[in-house]
Design a protein around this motif. Structure first.
Motif, PDB file in Angstrom:
ATOM      1  N   ALA A 111       0.808  -1.183  -0.097  1.00 60.73           N
ATOM      2  CA  ALA A 111       0.093  -0.097   0.159  1.00 60.73           C
ATOM      3  C   ALA A 111       0.758   1.066  -0.022  1.00 60.73           C
ATOM      4  O   ALA A 111       0.613   2.318  -0.567  1.00 60.73           O
ATOM      5  CB  ALA A 111      -0.938   0.050   1.197  1.00 60.73           C
ATOM      6  N   ARG A 112       2.052   1.383   0.890  1.00 58.83           N
ATOM      7  CA  ARG A 112       2.807   2.444   0.874  1.00 58.83           C
ATOM      8  C   ARG A 112       3.884   2.695  -0.466  1.00 58.83           C
ATOM      9  O   ARG A 112       3.610   3.625  -0.805  1.00 58.83           O
ATOM     10  CB  ARG A 112       3.687   2.171   1.963  1.00 58.83           C
ATOM     11  CG  ARG A 112       4.728   3.606   2.207  1.00 58.83           C
ATOM     12  CD  ARG A 112       5.380   3.256   3.542  1.00 58.83           C
ATOM     13  NE  ARG A 112       6.412   1.919   3.405  1.00 58.83           N
ATOM     14  CZ  ARG A 112       6.219   0.957   3.838  1.00 58.83           C
ATOM     15  NH1 ARG A 112       5.447   0.424   4.643  1.00 58.83           N
ATOM     16  NH2 ARG A 112       7.158  -0.052   3.616  1.00 58.83           N
ATOM     17  N   ARG A 113       4.022   1.421  -0.944  1.00 56.64           N
ATOM     18  CA  ARG A 113       4.960   1.560  -2.262  1.00 56.64           C
ATOM     19  C   ARG A 113       3.977   1.885  -3.485  1.00 56.64           C
ATOM     20  O   ARG A 113       4.313   3.004  -4.118  1.00 56.64           O
ATOM     21  CB  ARG A 113       5.441   0.197  -2.632  1.00 56.64           C
ATOM     22  CG  ARG A 113       6.303  -0.505  -2.114  1.00 56.64           C
ATOM     23  CD  ARG A 113       6.621  -1.887  -2.124  1.00 56.64           C
ATOM     24  NE  ARG A 113       7.598  -2.665  -1.444  1.00 56.64           N
ATOM     25  CZ  ARG A 113       8.853  -2.806  -1.514  1.00 56.64           C
ATOM     26  NH1 ARG A 113       9.313  -2.254  -2.930  1.00 56.64           N
ATOM     27  NH2 ARG A 113       9.714  -3.334  -0.902  1.00 56.64           N
ATOM     28  N   MET A 146       1.950  18.778  -4.096  1.00 56.44           N
ATOM     29  CA  MET A 146       1.012  17.547  -3.984  1.00 56.44           C
ATOM     30  C   MET A 146       0.556  17.326  -2.534  1.00 56.44           C
ATOM     31  O   MET A 146       1.507  17.273  -1.710  1.00 56.44           O
ATOM     32  CB  MET A 146       1.571  16.268  -4.559  1.00 56.44           C
ATOM     33  CG  MET A 146       2.386  16.415  -5.851  1.00 56.44           C
ATOM     34  SD  MET A 146       1.185  16.755  -7.257  1.00 56.44           S
ATOM     35  CE  MET A 146       0.034  15.389  -7.022  1.00 56.44           C
ATOM     36  N   ARG A 147      -0.668  17.012  -2.366  1.00 51.80           N
ATOM     37  CA  ARG A 147      -1.268  16.754  -0.818  1.00 51.80           C
ATOM     38  C   ARG A 147      -2.244  15.849  -1.207  1.00 51.80           C
ATOM     39  O   ARG A 147      -2.600  15.299  -2.236  1.00 51.80           O
ATOM     40  CB  ARG A 147      -1.709  17.955  -0.274  1.00 51.80           C
ATOM     41  CG  ARG A 147      -0.635  19.066  -0.050  1.00 51.80           C
ATOM     42  CD  ARG A 147      -1.123  20.174   0.740  1.00 51.80           C
ATOM     43  NE  ARG A 147       0.092  21.160   0.854  1.00 51.80           N
ATOM     44  CZ  ARG A 147      -0.415  22.536   1.313  1.00 51.80           C
ATOM     45  NH1 ARG A 147      -1.459  22.515   1.698  1.00 51.80           N
ATOM     46  NH2 ARG A 147       0.679  23.240   1.278  1.00 51.80           N
ATOM     47  N   ASP A 148      -2.788  15.179  -0.002  1.00 51.51           N
ATOM     48  CA  ASP A 148      -4.095  14.446   0.111  1.00 51.51           C
ATOM     49  C   ASP A 148      -5.012  15.129   0.573  1.00 51.51           C
ATOM     50  O   ASP A 148      -5.608  15.001   1.613  1.00 51.51           O
ATOM     51  CB  ASP A 148      -3.820  13.054   0.726  1.00 51.51           C
ATOM     52  CG  ASP A 148      -4.597  12.238   0.542  1.00 51.51           C
ATOM     53  OD1 ASP A 148      -5.812  12.208  -0.293  1.00 51.51           O
ATOM     54  OD2 ASP A 148      -4.661  11.034   1.373  1.00 51.51           O
ATOM     55  N   THR A 149      -5.513  16.149  -0.067  1.00 54.00           N
ATOM     56  CA  THR A 149      -6.395  17.226   0.198  1.00 54.00           C
ATOM     57  C   THR A 149      -7.986  16.443   0.399  1.00 54.00           C
ATOM     58  O   THR A 149      -8.409  15.779  -0.371  1.00 54.00           O
ATOM     59  CB  THR A 149      -6.486  18.467  -0.601  1.00 54.00           C
ATOM     60  OG1 THR A 149      -6.710  17.971  -1.830  1.00 54.00           O
ATOM     61  CG2 THR A 149      -5.147  19.167  -0.155  1.00 54.00           C
ATOM     62  N   ARG A 225      -7.980   3.546   0.823  1.00 57.04           N
ATOM     63  CA  ARG A 225      -7.195   3.441   1.892  1.00 57.04           C
ATOM     64  C   ARG A 225      -5.712   3.243   1.609  1.00 57.04           C
ATOM     65  O   ARG A 225      -5.701   1.788   1.573  1.00 57.04           O
ATOM     66  CB  ARG A 225      -7.847   2.929   3.043  1.00 57.04           C
ATOM     67  CG  ARG A 225      -9.077   3.512   3.644  1.00 57.04           C
ATOM     68  CD  ARG A 225      -9.504   2.714   4.731  1.00 57.04           C
ATOM     69  NE  ARG A 225     -11.022   3.320   4.931  1.00 57.04           N
ATOM     70  CZ  ARG A 225     -11.722   2.940   5.782  1.00 57.04           C
ATOM     71  NH1 ARG A 225     -11.540   1.638   6.583  1.00 57.04           N
ATOM     72  NH2 ARG A 225     -12.852   3.285   6.325  1.00 57.04           N
ATOM     73  N   PHE A 226      -4.763   3.754   1.868  1.00 50.94           N
ATOM     74  CA  PHE A 226      -3.243   3.311   2.100  1.00 50.94           C
ATOM     75  C   PHE A 226      -2.773   3.678   3.380  1.00 50.94           C
ATOM     76  O   PHE A 226      -3.788   3.549   4.267  1.00 50.94           O
ATOM     77  CB  PHE A 226      -2.650   4.474   0.815  1.00 50.94           C
ATOM     78  CG  PHE A 226      -3.061   4.356  -0.336  1.00 50.94           C
ATOM     79  CD1 PHE A 226      -2.462   3.696  -1.300  1.00 50.94           C
ATOM     80  CD2 PHE A 226      -4.285   5.378  -0.747  1.00 50.94           C
ATOM     81  CE1 PHE A 226      -3.113   3.638  -2.728  1.00 50.94           C
ATOM     82  CE2 PHE A 226      -4.566   4.856  -2.235  1.00 50.94           C
ATOM     83  CZ  PHE A 226      -4.018   4.355  -3.178  1.00 50.94           C
ATOM     84  N   ASP A 227      -1.359   3.397   3.570  1.00 56.83           N
ATOM     85  CA  ASP A 227      -0.889   3.692   4.824  1.00 56.83           C
ATOM     86  C   ASP A 227      -1.263   5.065   5.448  1.00 56.83           C
ATOM     87  O   ASP A 227      -1.386   6.100   4.891  1.00 56.83           O
ATOM     88  CB  ASP A 227       0.672   3.283   4.875  1.00 56.83           C
ATOM     89  CG  ASP A 227       0.748   1.803   4.673  1.00 56.83           C
ATOM     90  OD1 ASP A 227      -0.160   0.948   4.613  1.00 56.83           O
ATOM     91  OD2 ASP A 227       1.741   1.532   4.358  1.00 56.83           O
ATOM     92  N   ALA A 228      -1.126   5.077   6.758  1.00 56.24           N
ATOM     93  CA  ALA A 228      -1.469   6.259   7.340  1.00 56.24           C
ATOM     94  C   ALA A 228      -0.156   7.505   6.749  1.00 56.24           C
ATOM     95  O   ALA A 228       0.719   7.243   6.471  1.00 56.24           O
ATOM     96  CB  ALA A 228      -1.091   6.465   9.036  1.00 56.24           C
TER      97      ALA A 228
END
Length: 230
Positions: A111-113, A146-149, A225-228
């Motif tokens: 997920a993180r990758r 870039m953000r996860d807004t 959903r990816f890693d925190a």
């Protein structure tokens, strides 16, 4: 801000917010995470606000049940990349590879990758699009981040800094390009006047379809959903 819950199976958590600006009791259900927020004026007792929520219980539960299920990223799940749904499968090597049907990810923290790969892909696509649109506009931007807004897909600061949600890489390519053109157009018009929309159409072309797609489907891009911290 307090926390309560409507009883039942399952209980529905409520976030209570007393507001000096509120003129009436209101309910809001977040389309991103399903959070139910109950806002009420300063002079209204908390018990009255909770009673109001109880009268709206059927409406609340109906809306929560209609929300799409979250997807925890892992092997066997599917995810759209540039609008094409691909199955997540183990990679034979150490690189992430895309083909028409699959995205191959090395095992271990997949997920993180995958999140890191998607962010890099989004940055590449957005830089290319913004460079092209800025040249057409005859303006330049100062930075691109870039953000996860959660509340917006992009923004343009008064200093020419562009910001985008990397989750745009999950949407069809024309949607990502529309958002890029939208924010670049703000380099010339820091508003949403007819002059602004004329600039969007000049550098992008007809924009009603990608704009509608984002309005109708954008919430679904937050299902994954990816890693925190992604």
């Amino acid at each position: 801000m307090g926390r309560h819950a409507l009883p039942g199976q399952p209980p529905v958590p409520l976030t209570l917010r007393k507001s000096a600006r509120a003129r009436r009791i209101s309910l809001r259900i977040s389309q991103l995470d399903g959070r139910v927020t109950l806002t009420y004026p300063q002079g209204v007792p908390e018990s009255e606000a909770l009673s109001f929520a109880k009268t709206k219980e059927d409406w609340i539960r109906e809306h929560l049940e209609a929300r799409p299920d979250a997807v925890d990223i892992g092997f066997g799940e599917s995810i759209p990349i540039e609008g094409v749904v691909r199955r997540i499968v183990p990679a034979e090597g150490r690189r992430i590879l895309l083909d028409r049907d699959n995205v191959s990810v090395p095992a271990g923290g997949e997920a993180r990758r995958l999140a890191r790969f998607l962010k890099e892909l989004a940055r590449d696509r957005l830089i290319g699009a913004c460079d092209d649109y800025a040249a057409m506009l005859g303006r330049s931007y100062s930075s691109l981040t870039m953000r996860d807004t959660r509340s917006r897909w992009g923004s343009c600061s008064s200093h020419g800094g562009l910001m985008f949600s990397w989750r745009l890489i999950l949407a069809p390519s024309e949607v990502l390009h529309y958002v890029a053109a939208h924010e670049v157009a703000h380099l010339a018009e820091m508003n949403h006047s007819p002059a602004f929309w004329a600039q969007v159409e000049r550098i992008f072309g007809p924009y009603s379809e990608p704009r509608r797609w984002l309005r109708e489907n954008g919430t679904d891009l937050h299902r994954y959903r990816f890693d925190a911290g992604t």
